[in-house]
Design an enzyme around this catalytic site. Structure first.
Site, PDB file in Angstrom:
ATOM      1  N   HIS A   1     -40.613  -3.600 -31.845  1.00 58.61           N
ATOM      2  CA  HIS A   1     -41.606  -3.018 -30.922  1.00 58.61           C
ATOM      3  C   HIS A   1     -41.613  -3.769 -29.590  1.00 58.61           C
ATOM      4  CE1 HIS A   1     -43.701  -1.964 -34.956  1.00 58.61           C
ATOM      5  NE2 HIS A   1     -42.644  -1.204 -34.732  1.00 58.61           N
TER       6      HIS A   1
ATOM      7  N   HIS B   1     -43.502   7.154 -33.461  1.00 59.78           N
ATOM      8  CA  HIS B   1     -43.220   5.746 -33.779  1.00 59.78           C
ATOM      9  C   HIS B   1     -41.764   5.559 -34.222  1.00 59.78           C
ATOM     10  CE1 HIS B   1     -44.085   1.595 -34.595  1.00 59.78           C
ATOM     11  NE2 HIS B   1     -43.251   1.731 -35.618  1.00 59.78           N
TER      12      HIS B   1
ATOM     13  N   HIS C   1     -34.484   1.886 -39.908  1.00 62.65           N
ATOM     14  CA  HIS C   1     -33.857   0.720 -39.277  1.00 62.65           C
ATOM     15  C   HIS C   1     -32.401   0.526 -39.697  1.00 62.65           C
ATOM     16  CE1 HIS C   1     -37.427  -0.637 -37.265  1.00 62.65           C
ATOM     17  NE2 HIS C   1     -38.116  -0.571 -38.386  1.00 62.65           N
TER      18      HIS C   1
ATOM     19  N   ASP D   1     -39.117   2.874 -32.722  1.00 59.39           N
ATOM     20  CA  ASP D   1     -38.228   1.970 -33.469  1.00 59.39           C
ATOM     21  C   ASP D   1     -36.763   2.163 -33.051  1.00 59.39           C
ATOM     22  OD1 ASP D   1     -40.200   0.718 -34.988  1.00 59.39           O
ATOM     23  OD2 ASP D   1     -39.992   2.097 -36.680  1.00 59.39           O
TER      24      ASP D   1
END
Ligand SMILES: [Zn+2]
Length: 274
Positions: free
Chosen positions: A75, A230, A257, A234
């Protein structure tokens, strides 16, 4: 799409807790001229933000150098990238970057408070000429040729309130600040037991996660389709580890991720000789 190099004007210090470690940590962002670099003051080790430092993904990103790790940087990295900063030093006295409110918004404010200073030189974009596709953990991450820098994310969670969400936009600092940076980390109440059983999530609090349970969202949304927004946050933070702008359409479908970091490594390998 070429980026002018910028650093920040003056140091700013922030304290908080890591969302997974629960550990207190103090971070000072300071001007720099050697790219984006973490410095672990507790073990006197630099951790450059580069593909070579990628050290895995376990519900968050991890970087490492000479045995020193920096976890959950995504972030902060998204805010740095989103505010146009290319060179900055980030000192921290523990392994995990503080979660703050779960979004990139407090970091954007830190950078704005410091101010921006131009540095000599520019960074050329990587122009995507043929589609790239990565499959990971049942999701896909693609980058397609495009004349803009574009992001799309499709979130699908069967049997939950969130169901299917689409977030998309063409890159601009204004789009990032208003639509993406405020989007918080989200979590399903039904996943909490598995997260804590894995020794993670010790810093989860009602004020740093958008909780989702059988009754729906546990707090008011800050932006539309906040969970999907969000996921783009990421992606922006993780892809910034590549170190160059990427001209193309980044499309994530239920990706996370692991796929983001695999994409950075694939781009790095593909461009290492050029
Ligand atoms: Zn996140």
């Amino acid at each position: 799409m070429t980026r002018q190099r910028y650093t920040i004007q003056s140091p700013v210090t922030v304290s908080g807790i890591g969302i997974h470690s629960g550990a207190p940590v103090t971070v000072t962002v300071a001007p720099g001229d050697s790219g984006v670099q973490f410095y672990r003051s507790d073990c006197d080790t630099w951790v450059p933000v580069s593909p070579a430092s990628i050290s895995g993904a376990n519900r968050a990103t991890a970087l490492a150098n000479q045995g020193a790790r920096v976890t959950t940087p995504e972030h902060l990295l998204a805010a740095i990238w989103g505010c146009g900063i290319t060179d900055i030093t980030i000192k921290l006295n523990a392994e995990e970057v503080p979660i703050l409110d779960g979004s990139a918004w407090p970091w954007v404010q830190v950078i704005r408070e410091s101010g921006r200073v131009s540095l000599p030189g520019q960074i050329d974009p990587l122009v995507i000429k043929t589609p790239i596709r990565l499959d990971s953990h049942g999701g896909q991450l693609l980058i397609l040729p495009d004349d803009q820098v574009r992001f799309t994310y499709i979130l699908t969670h069967a049997d939950t309130l969130v169901d299917t969400q689409l977030c998309q936009g063409v890159w601009s600092e204004d789009w990032f600040e208003t639509k993406i940076a405020p989007a918080r980390t989200f979590g399903f109440a039904s996943d909490l037991a598995a997260i804590t059983a894995a020794g993670l999530g010790k810093g989860i609090r009602a004020d740093n996660v958008l909780g989702i349970d059988a009754d729906g969202y546990q707090s008011e949304l800050r932006v539309p389709v906040e969970p999907a927004a969000h996921k783009i946050l990421d992606i922006i933070g993780d892809l910034s580890i590549f170190g160059r702008p990427i001209q193309g359409h980044v499309l994530g479908i239920r990706s996370g991720h692991a796929a983001n970091l695999a994409m950075v490594e694939a781009l790095y390998t593909a461009t290492a000789d050029s």
